[in-house]
Write a protein that holds these residues in place. Structure first.
Motif, PDB file in Angstrom:
ATOM      1  N   MET A 159      -0.176   8.710  56.011  1.00 62.89           N
ATOM      2  CA  MET A 159      -1.010   8.361  54.860  1.00 62.89           C
ATOM      3  C   MET A 159      -1.240   6.856  54.821  1.00 62.89           C
ATOM      4  SD  MET A 159       0.628  10.797  51.897  1.00 62.89           S
ATOM      5  CE  MET A 159       0.685  12.580  52.085  1.00 62.89           C
ATOM      6  N   LYS A 160      -2.481   6.444  54.563  1.00 64.62           N
ATOM      7  CA  LYS A 160      -2.837   5.019  54.556  1.00 64.62           C
ATOM      8  C   LYS A 160      -3.233   4.510  53.173  1.00 64.62           C
ATOM      9  CE  LYS A 160      -2.347   4.738  59.029  1.00 64.62           C
ATOM     10  NZ  LYS A 160      -1.184   4.001  59.596  1.00 64.62           N
ATOM     11  N   GLY A 161      -3.807   5.379  52.347  1.00 66.44           N
ATOM     12  CA  GLY A 161      -4.311   4.950  51.051  1.00 66.44           C
ATOM     13  C   GLY A 161      -3.232   4.871  49.983  1.00 66.44           C
ATOM     14  N   GLU A 162      -3.383   3.928  49.057  1.00 64.96           N
ATOM     15  CA  GLU A 162      -2.407   3.749  47.977  1.00 64.96           C
ATOM     16  C   GLU A 162      -2.252   5.004  47.134  1.00 64.96           C
ATOM     17  OE1 GLU A 162      -2.134   1.379  43.710  1.00 64.96           O
ATOM     18  OE2 GLU A 162      -3.365   0.540  45.318  1.00 64.96           O
ATOM     19  N   LYS A 163      -3.368   5.604  46.749  1.00 69.63           N
ATOM     20  CA  LYS A 163      -3.307   6.742  45.831  1.00 69.63           C
ATOM     21  C   LYS A 163      -2.583   7.926  46.450  1.00 69.63           C
ATOM     22  CE  LYS A 163      -6.127   9.659  42.832  1.00 69.63           C
ATOM     23  NZ  LYS A 163      -7.514   9.975  42.346  1.00 69.63           N
ATOM     24  N   GLU A 164      -2.925   8.253  47.701  1.00 67.86           N
ATOM     25  CA  GLU A 164      -2.330   9.450  48.294  1.00 67.86           C
ATOM     26  C   GLU A 164      -0.846   9.276  48.583  1.00 67.86           C
ATOM     27  OE1 GLU A 164      -3.907  10.610  52.065  1.00 67.86           O
ATOM     28  OE2 GLU A 164      -4.011   8.563  52.857  1.00 67.86           O
ATOM     29  N   ILE A 165      -0.436   8.090  49.050  1.00 67.29           N
ATOM     30  CA  ILE A 165       0.967   7.936  49.402  1.00 67.29           C
ATOM     31  C   ILE A 165       1.841   7.769  48.165  1.00 67.29           C
ATOM     32  CG2 ILE A 165       0.962   5.407  49.743  1.00 67.29           C
ATOM     33  CD1 ILE A 165       2.785   5.970  52.215  1.00 67.29           C
ATOM     34  N   THR A 166       1.331   7.079  47.136  1.00 68.14           N
ATOM     35  CA  THR A 166       2.127   6.949  45.911  1.00 68.14           C
ATOM     36  C   THR A 166       2.200   8.276  45.164  1.00 68.14           C
ATOM     37  OG1 THR A 166       0.184   6.108  44.725  1.00 68.14           O
ATOM     38  CG2 THR A 166       1.717   4.489  45.629  1.00 68.14           C
ATOM     39  N   GLU A 167       1.138   9.065  45.249  1.00 61.79           N
ATOM     40  CA  GLU A 167       1.170  10.378  44.615  1.00 61.79           C
ATOM     41  C   GLU A 167       2.209  11.268  45.304  1.00 61.79           C
ATOM     42  OE1 GLU A 167       0.233  13.362  41.931  1.00 61.79           O
ATOM     43  OE2 GLU A 167      -0.434  11.271  41.922  1.00 61.79           O
ATOM     44  N   GLY A 188       9.643  -0.030  49.811  1.00 61.43           N
ATOM     45  CA  GLY A 188       9.000  -0.216  51.110  1.00 61.43           C
ATOM     46  C   GLY A 188       7.842   0.712  51.404  1.00 61.43           C
ATOM     47  N   ILE A 189       7.015   1.019  50.406  1.00 58.69           N
ATOM     48  CA  ILE A 189       5.854   1.894  50.618  1.00 58.69           C
ATOM     49  C   ILE A 189       4.693   1.047  51.153  1.00 58.69           C
ATOM     50  CG2 ILE A 189       4.209   3.456  49.525  1.00 58.69           C
ATOM     51  CD1 ILE A 189       6.336   4.016  47.388  1.00 58.69           C
ATOM     52  N   ALA A 194      -7.544  -0.406  48.927  1.00 65.88           N
ATOM     53  CA  ALA A 194      -8.791   0.345  49.034  1.00 65.88           C
ATOM     54  C   ALA A 194     -10.016  -0.560  49.104  1.00 65.88           C
ATOM     55  CB  ALA A 194      -8.914   1.303  47.852  1.00 65.88           C
ATOM     56  N   GLN A 195      -9.969  -1.711  48.436  1.00 61.03           N
ATOM     57  CA  GLN A 195     -11.139  -2.587  48.397  1.00 61.03           C
ATOM     58  C   GLN A 195     -11.151  -3.608  49.528  1.00 61.03           C
ATOM     59  OE1 GLN A 195     -10.955  -4.091  44.333  1.00 61.03           O
ATOM     60  NE2 GLN A 195     -12.413  -2.526  43.664  1.00 61.03           N
ATOM     61  N   SER A 196     -10.032  -4.289  49.715  1.00 62.30           N
ATOM     62  CA  SER A 196     -10.002  -5.365  50.703  1.00 62.30           C
ATOM     63  C   SER A 196      -9.562  -4.911  52.086  1.00 62.30           C
ATOM     64  CB  SER A 196      -9.056  -6.472  50.228  1.00 62.30           C
ATOM     65  OG  SER A 196      -7.711  -6.016  50.199  1.00 62.30           O
ATOM     66  N   GLY A 197      -8.888  -3.757  52.155  1.00 68.55           N
ATOM     67  CA  GLY A 197      -8.337  -3.300  53.424  1.00 68.55           C
ATOM     68  C   GLY A 197      -7.074  -4.036  53.819  1.00 68.55           C
TER      69      GLY A 197
END
Length: 286
Positions: A159-167, A188-189, A194-197
């Protein structure tokens, strides 16, 4: 009278980890750390060579002598343990010193980045699960959270995106909370903004009130002892009565500064971070 935390961890001469990280960190927060060494090492185990004096049999002497003294602890904080036998010693310690007014923080040191440490065994995992379920607060990294919940780290690691991995991490933390702990702080997540990469690294606190992510730019690499520093600040904050989310923010900022300083200076990872110059951040009232 100052608050007291029993800190059950190893003592390494080099590596700025375990007790050498916990003692100054908790002390500067205005809390008294009472160390119970699980082992004494010439250097932490990431070095190519080290001497280790196992304290498994000596742990019981500490418990007995402290019981004779009639001491009481506001908190008990466990870090690295070398065997399931040591966890049995910790259970005996809890039977003696854990009270309704005492908090238990377990840092379940078993692995990182999808890999388990070389002392890891299935029996150690079983015992560590038992210990974590008795805790009030658990501070696993993603690998350790997966080990404690039986989840697939490979799935989270992709998982790379903040939303999916924190969820996903939040759901696993809540699953673990169903069986005992009141609070889970996942450390350590790593994810991409999402905006800046930009690559980020964050910590996620989960309790009955909800979830909170605290994230910072990821400088790359890793250093010995950063997990110990983080967990020690969480323990010190709980002892002081600080808000867990604010304490997590403080711990993340402290570790980030120490890592940046060490990376800029070219410190070798096994040596740990230059955290000493930032201890003033943790003083009461700051």
């Amino acid at each position: 009278m100052s608050k007291k935390i029993a800190v059950i961890n190893d003592l390494s001469g080099f590596g700025r980890c375990s007790l050498t990280a916990a003692i100054p960190t908790i002390s500067v927060m205005g809390v008294q750390p009472c160390p119970l060494p699980t082992a004494v090492l010439s250097a932490q185990t990431g070095f190519p060579s080290y001497y280790c004096d196992d304290y498994t049999e000596k742990m019981e002497y500490f418990r007995q002598e402290w019981e004779k003294m009639g001491v009481q602890f506001d908190g008990i904080y466990t870090g690295f343990v070398a065997s399931e036998t040591q966890i049995r010693r910790i259970f005996r310690f809890l039977d003696t010193f854990y009270r309704e007014s005492t908090f238990l923080l377990v840092d379940p040191v078993m692995g990182d980045e999808g890999r388990v440490y070389k002392l890891f065994t299935p029996e150690l995992l079983r015992r560590m699960k038992e210990l974590a379920l008795r805790a009030d607060v658990v501070t696993p990294n993603l690998t350790e959270l997966c080990l404690l919940t039986g989840a697939d780290y490979g799935e989270l690691g992709r998982m790379k995106g903040e939303k999916e991995i924190t969820e996903a991490a939040g759901e696993l933390a809540e699953k673990l909370m169903e069986s005992g702990p009141d609070t889970i702080v996942v450390t350590g997540i790593r994810f991409e903004d999402a905006q800046s990469g930009e690559r980020m690294i964050g910590n996620l606190a989960v309790d009955q009130s909800g979830r909170r992510l605290s994230a910072f730019p990821y400088i790359g690499g890793s250093f010995s002892g950063t997990g110990d520093l983080f967990a020690s600040i969480i323990a010190g904050g709980i002892a002081r009565g600080d808000d867990i989310f604010r304490t997590m923010d403080l711990a993340g900022e402290f570790v980030e500064r120490a890592m940046k300083d060490s990376a800029a200076e070219g410190v070798e990872r096994n040596q740990g971070t230059n955290f000493e110059k930032y201890l003033g951040m943790l003083l009461p009232g700051r």
